[in-house]
Design a protein around this motif. Structure first.
Motif, PDB file in Angstrom:
ATOM      1  N   ILE A 100       4.169   0.050 -14.181  1.00  0.00           N
ATOM      2  CA  ILE A 100       4.965   1.154 -13.655  1.00  0.00           C
ATOM      3  C   ILE A 100       4.106   2.390 -13.382  1.00  0.00           C
ATOM      4  O   ILE A 100       4.237   3.015 -12.329  1.00  0.00           O
ATOM      5  N   PRO A 101       3.190   2.777 -14.299  1.00  0.00           N
ATOM      6  CA  PRO A 101       2.398   3.984 -14.032  1.00  0.00           C
ATOM      7  C   PRO A 101       1.564   3.925 -12.763  1.00  0.00           C
ATOM      8  O   PRO A 101       1.393   4.948 -12.089  1.00  0.00           O
ATOM      9  N   MET A 102       1.046   2.758 -12.407  1.00  0.00           N
ATOM     10  CA  MET A 102       0.204   2.700 -11.211  1.00  0.00           C
ATOM     11  C   MET A 102       0.988   3.019  -9.945  1.00  0.00           C
ATOM     12  O   MET A 102       0.398   3.372  -8.922  1.00  0.00           O
ATOM     13  N   PRO A 132      -0.434   7.914  -8.839  1.00  0.00           N
ATOM     14  CA  PRO A 132      -1.064   8.415  -7.604  1.00  0.00           C
ATOM     15  C   PRO A 132      -0.252   9.518  -6.928  1.00  0.00           C
ATOM     16  O   PRO A 132      -0.821  10.467  -6.366  1.00  0.00           O
ATOM     17  N   ARG A 133       1.075   9.432  -6.994  1.00  0.00           N
ATOM     18  CA  ARG A 133       1.924  10.445  -6.368  1.00  0.00           C
ATOM     19  C   ARG A 133       1.851  11.756  -7.145  1.00  0.00           C
ATOM     20  O   ARG A 133       1.894  12.844  -6.550  1.00  0.00           O
ATOM     21  N   LEU A 134       1.731  11.672  -8.467  1.00  0.00           N
ATOM     22  CA  LEU A 134       1.581  12.886  -9.271  1.00  0.00           C
ATOM     23  C   LEU A 134       0.243  13.565  -8.989  1.00  0.00           C
ATOM     24  O   LEU A 134       0.165  14.787  -8.839  1.00  0.00           O
ATOM     25  N   VAL A 135      -0.812  12.759  -8.900  1.00  0.00           N
ATOM     26  CA  VAL A 135      -2.141  13.309  -8.633  1.00  0.00           C
ATOM     27  C   VAL A 135      -2.189  13.934  -7.244  1.00  0.00           C
ATOM     28  O   VAL A 135      -2.815  14.990  -7.045  1.00  0.00           O
ATOM     29  N   ALA A 136      -1.523  13.325  -6.275  1.00  0.00           N
ATOM     30  CA  ALA A 136      -1.482  13.881  -4.920  1.00  0.00           C
ATOM     31  C   ALA A 136      -0.803  15.239  -4.894  1.00  0.00           C
ATOM     32  O   ALA A 136      -1.055  16.047  -3.991  1.00  0.00           O
ATOM     33  N   ARG A 137       0.048  15.496  -5.903  1.00  0.00           N
ATOM     34  CA  ARG A 137       0.715  16.798  -6.019  1.00  0.00           C
ATOM     35  C   ARG A 137      -0.025  17.718  -6.988  1.00  0.00           C
ATOM     36  O   ARG A 137       0.532  18.686  -7.482  1.00  0.00           O
ATOM     37  N   ASP A 138      -1.285  17.394  -7.265  1.00  0.00           N
ATOM     38  CA  ASP A 138      -2.183  18.237  -8.058  1.00  0.00           C
ATOM     39  C   ASP A 138      -1.783  18.326  -9.529  1.00  0.00           C
ATOM     40  O   ASP A 138      -2.022  19.344 -10.181  1.00  0.00           O
ATOM     41  N   PHE A 172      -4.873   2.501 -16.275  1.00  0.00           N
ATOM     42  CA  PHE A 172      -6.033   3.304 -15.868  1.00  0.00           C
ATOM     43  C   PHE A 172      -7.116   3.324 -16.940  1.00  0.00           C
ATOM     44  O   PHE A 172      -7.942   4.239 -16.981  1.00  0.00           O
ATOM     45  N   ARG A 173      -7.162   2.298 -17.769  1.00  0.00           N
ATOM     46  CA  ARG A 173      -8.181   2.213 -18.819  1.00  0.00           C
ATOM     47  C   ARG A 173      -9.456   1.520 -18.359  1.00  0.00           C
ATOM     48  O   ARG A 173     -10.511   1.718 -18.963  1.00  0.00           O
ATOM     49  N   PHE A 174      -9.380   0.705 -17.333  1.00  0.00           N
ATOM     50  CA  PHE A 174     -10.503  -0.162 -16.971  1.00  0.00           C
ATOM     51  C   PHE A 174     -11.328   0.427 -15.840  1.00  0.00           C
ATOM     52  O   PHE A 174     -10.786   0.818 -14.800  1.00  0.00           O
ATOM     53  N   ARG A 175     -12.639   0.468 -16.022  1.00  0.00           N
ATOM     54  CA  ARG A 175     -13.526   0.863 -14.928  1.00  0.00           C
ATOM     55  C   ARG A 175     -13.597  -0.263 -13.900  1.00  0.00           C
ATOM     56  O   ARG A 175     -13.671  -0.020 -12.712  1.00  0.00           O
ATOM     57  N   ASP A 176     -13.588  -1.506 -14.386  1.00  0.00           N
ATOM     58  CA  ASP A 176     -13.634  -2.681 -13.519  1.00  0.00           C
ATOM     59  C   ASP A 176     -12.204  -3.148 -13.273  1.00  0.00           C
ATOM     60  O   ASP A 176     -11.576  -3.753 -14.140  1.00  0.00           O
ATOM     61  N   VAL A 177     -11.682  -2.850 -12.081  1.00  0.00           N
ATOM     62  CA  VAL A 177     -10.287  -3.180 -11.771  1.00  0.00           C
ATOM     63  C   VAL A 177     -10.059  -4.683 -11.803  1.00  0.00           C
ATOM     64  O   VAL A 177      -8.983  -5.153 -12.197  1.00  0.00           O
ATOM     65  N   TYR A 204      -9.135  -5.745 -15.203  1.00  0.00           N
ATOM     66  CA  TYR A 204      -7.725  -5.441 -15.452  1.00  0.00           C
ATOM     67  C   TYR A 204      -6.827  -6.508 -14.837  1.00  0.00           C
ATOM     68  O   TYR A 204      -5.912  -7.030 -15.471  1.00  0.00           O
ATOM     69  N   GLU A 205      -7.096  -6.841 -13.586  1.00  0.00           N
ATOM     70  CA  GLU A 205      -6.237  -7.783 -12.869  1.00  0.00           C
ATOM     71  C   GLU A 205      -6.298  -9.178 -13.480  1.00  0.00           C
ATOM     72  O   GLU A 205      -5.319  -9.930 -13.418  1.00  0.00           O
ATOM     73  N   ALA A 206      -7.405  -9.530 -14.095  1.00  0.00           N
ATOM     74  CA  ALA A 206      -7.526 -10.846 -14.715  1.00  0.00           C
ATOM     75  C   ALA A 206      -6.622 -10.983 -15.931  1.00  0.00           C
ATOM     76  O   ALA A 206      -6.229 -12.102 -16.294  1.00  0.00           O
ATOM     77  N   PHE A 207      -6.271  -9.863 -16.573  1.00  0.00           N
ATOM     78  CA  PHE A 207      -5.491  -9.927 -17.801  1.00  0.00           C
ATOM     79  C   PHE A 207      -4.104  -9.299 -17.681  1.00  0.00           C
ATOM     80  O   PHE A 207      -3.279  -9.455 -18.590  1.00  0.00           O
ATOM     81  N   TYR A 208      -3.844  -8.589 -16.590  1.00  0.00           N
ATOM     82  CA  TYR A 208      -2.543  -7.958 -16.417  1.00  0.00           C
ATOM     83  C   TYR A 208      -1.894  -8.435 -15.120  1.00  0.00           C
ATOM     84  O   TYR A 208      -1.281  -9.486 -15.089  1.00  0.00           O
ATOM     85  N   GLN A 209      -2.034  -7.657 -14.039  1.00  0.00           N
ATOM     86  CA  GLN A 209      -1.446  -8.014 -12.756  1.00  0.00           C
ATOM     87  C   GLN A 209      -2.237  -7.315 -11.660  1.00  0.00           C
ATOM     88  O   GLN A 209      -3.110  -6.502 -11.951  1.00  0.00           O
ATOM     89  N   PRO A 210      -1.980  -7.637 -10.387  1.00  0.00           N
ATOM     90  CA  PRO A 210      -2.687  -6.939  -9.311  1.00  0.00           C
ATOM     91  C   PRO A 210      -2.495  -5.429  -9.421  1.00  0.00           C
ATOM     92  O   PRO A 210      -1.410  -4.950  -9.763  1.00  0.00           O
ATOM     93  N   HIS A 211      -3.559  -4.689  -9.133  1.00  0.00           N
ATOM     94  CA  HIS A 211      -3.514  -3.228  -9.244  1.00  0.00           C
ATOM     95  C   HIS A 211      -3.250  -2.624  -7.876  1.00  0.00           C
ATOM     96  O   HIS A 211      -3.934  -2.930  -6.908  1.00  0.00           O
ATOM     97  N   THR A 212      -2.244  -1.739  -7.810  1.00  0.00           N
ATOM     98  CA  THR A 212      -1.877  -1.141  -6.518  1.00  0.00           C
ATOM     99  C   THR A 212      -2.558   0.203  -6.277  1.00  0.00           C
ATOM    100  O   THR A 212      -2.367   0.804  -5.217  1.00  0.00           O
ATOM    101  N   ALA A 213      -3.345   0.690  -7.246  1.00  0.00           N
ATOM    102  CA  ALA A 213      -4.076   1.954  -7.059  1.00  0.00           C
ATOM    103  C   ALA A 213      -5.510   1.793  -7.560  1.00  0.00           C
ATOM    104  O   ALA A 213      -5.953   2.519  -8.444  1.00  0.00           O
ATOM    105  N   PRO A 214      -6.255   0.831  -7.001  1.00  0.00           N
ATOM    106  CA  PRO A 214      -7.577   0.526  -7.550  1.00  0.00           C
ATOM    107  C   PRO A 214      -8.567   1.673  -7.459  1.00  0.00           C
ATOM    108  O   PRO A 214      -9.392   1.869  -8.353  1.00  0.00           O
ATOM    109  N   SER A 215      -8.526   2.455  -6.385  1.00  0.00           N
ATOM    110  CA  SER A 215      -9.497   3.550  -6.242  1.00  0.00           C
ATOM    111  C   SER A 215      -9.245   4.627  -7.291  1.00  0.00           C
ATOM    112  O   SER A 215     -10.202   5.192  -7.856  1.00  0.00           O
TER     113      SER A 215
END
Length: 345
Positions: free
Chosen positions: A80-82, A86-92, A102-107, A110-121
């Protein structure tokens, strides 16, 4: 005063955030949201807060959250947070996320153990929120991925020793025990009173999602791939975490060097307390606080180092550490709002 919002305020970690932030000298808690309890006063959900917290839970609204806050904590299940952050950050807004999103440097990890990431950058740009290790970059971060409770208890004792080259990166073992609140507030069979009381069990052996989080940080510190054998256990108590770590010291390293390394690394850091030689931590001594107590036993004959850490899984393992991260992001004293005096018994 900094205006703060909490998305997901009625889970255990969210409720701890409310408790801590209400006592913060530089914070005005302005918005708390809850899908399940929208429209319900917080002190009806948690009667202990009667006469203390006068806020009512709201449905999440991006417009309202951005209009009424400067900093947002997201205390939500993974995935849910992903979508929200991004929308909160876009609003500063500055964001501290308590999920794994957002714990993993290597997305890809993360995806190998959770699910596809929709905000990888954004995930790649987020900072891992272990304040005693990454404080310099946390202070500049827009998004902090707050560590898991198990990784906090494992990494704080091991990082200084790996960084100093005093222990081998091979053969690391973590034997960890958590109170039942670590399973969250949503009811499930495994956390029912009759299933937990007068019982003690290991779970998710060899497959816990916190394992890759620890591996990534330890590998970055060591400069080589590291895999720690991690076995979590459920203890019949509401809160608290005790972790016993086993490591092999490098040749000629002494127990005195190990102890001095830990003391030096955490000198001046208010929340990591290194036990005197001969003493080991207890969960009761950190209950309700943001402390991590660390003790060592050095078996010189067997060339084995035993490290023991104790934290409150809901405070240093979640909400307290999140507030510590916020303090560092905003330039406050890192202990602001977190100086709860421990219970003597």
């Amino acid at each position: 005063m900094v205006k703060v919002g909490i998305v997901g305020a009625t889970g255990y970690a969210g409720a701890e955030l409310v408790r801590i932030l209400f006592g913060h000298p530089k914070v005005a808690l302005s918005v708390i949201t809850s899908r399940q309890y929208a429209g319900v006063p917080f002190d009806q959900v948690f009667p202990a807060m009667k006469g203390v917290v006068d806020l009512t839970c709201e449905e999440f609204s991006m417009e309202e959250m951005c209009r009424r806050t400067d900093v947002v904590f997201t205390a939500l299940p993974h995935k849910i947070p992903m979508e929200i952050v991004p929308r909160l950050v876009a609003r500063d807004k500055r964001v501290i996320d308590l999920s794994a999103d957002f714990r993993f440097r290597d997305v890809k990890r993360y995806e190998a153990f959770y699910q596809p990431h929709t905000a990888p950058s954004l995930s790649a740009a987020a900072v891992y929120g272990l304040p005693e290790v990454y404080g310099d970059v946390i202070s500049q971060a827009r998004v902090v991925g707050n560590p898991g409770c198990y990784p906090t208890s494992v990494l704080l004792p091991l990082v200084p020793l790996l960084k100093a080259g005093l222990i081998r990166s091979e053969g690391l073992v973590a034997d960890a025990k958590s109170g039942v609140s670590g399973a969250g507030r949503s009811p499930s069979l495994g956390s029912l009173y009759c299933e937990v009381t007068e019982s003690f069990k290991a779970y998710k052996v060899g497959g816990h999602r916190h394992n890759p989080e620890m591996d990534e940080v330890l590998s970055l510190v060591a400069g080589d791939p590291v895999h720690i054998t991690f076995v979590p256990h459920l203890v019949p108590m509401s809160r608290g975490m005790l972790t016993t770590l086993y490591a092999v010291p490098k040749e000629s390293v002494t127990g005195e060097e190990i102890l001095e390394c830990l003391k030096s690394f955490y000198a001046g850091r208010p929340f990591v307390r290194i036990c005197p030689e001969g003493q080991v931590p207890s969960t009761g001594h950190v209950r309700g606080t943001n402390y991590c107590d660390v003790g060592i036993v050095f078996d010189a004959d067997q060339r084995r180092l035993i490290l023991i850490s104790a934290i409150d899984n809901l405070v240093k393992g979640a909400a307290g550490q999140a507030v510590q991260n916020m303090n560092m992001m905003l330039g406050f004293d890192e202990s602001a709002g977190l100086n709860a005096v421990p219970y003597p018994i």
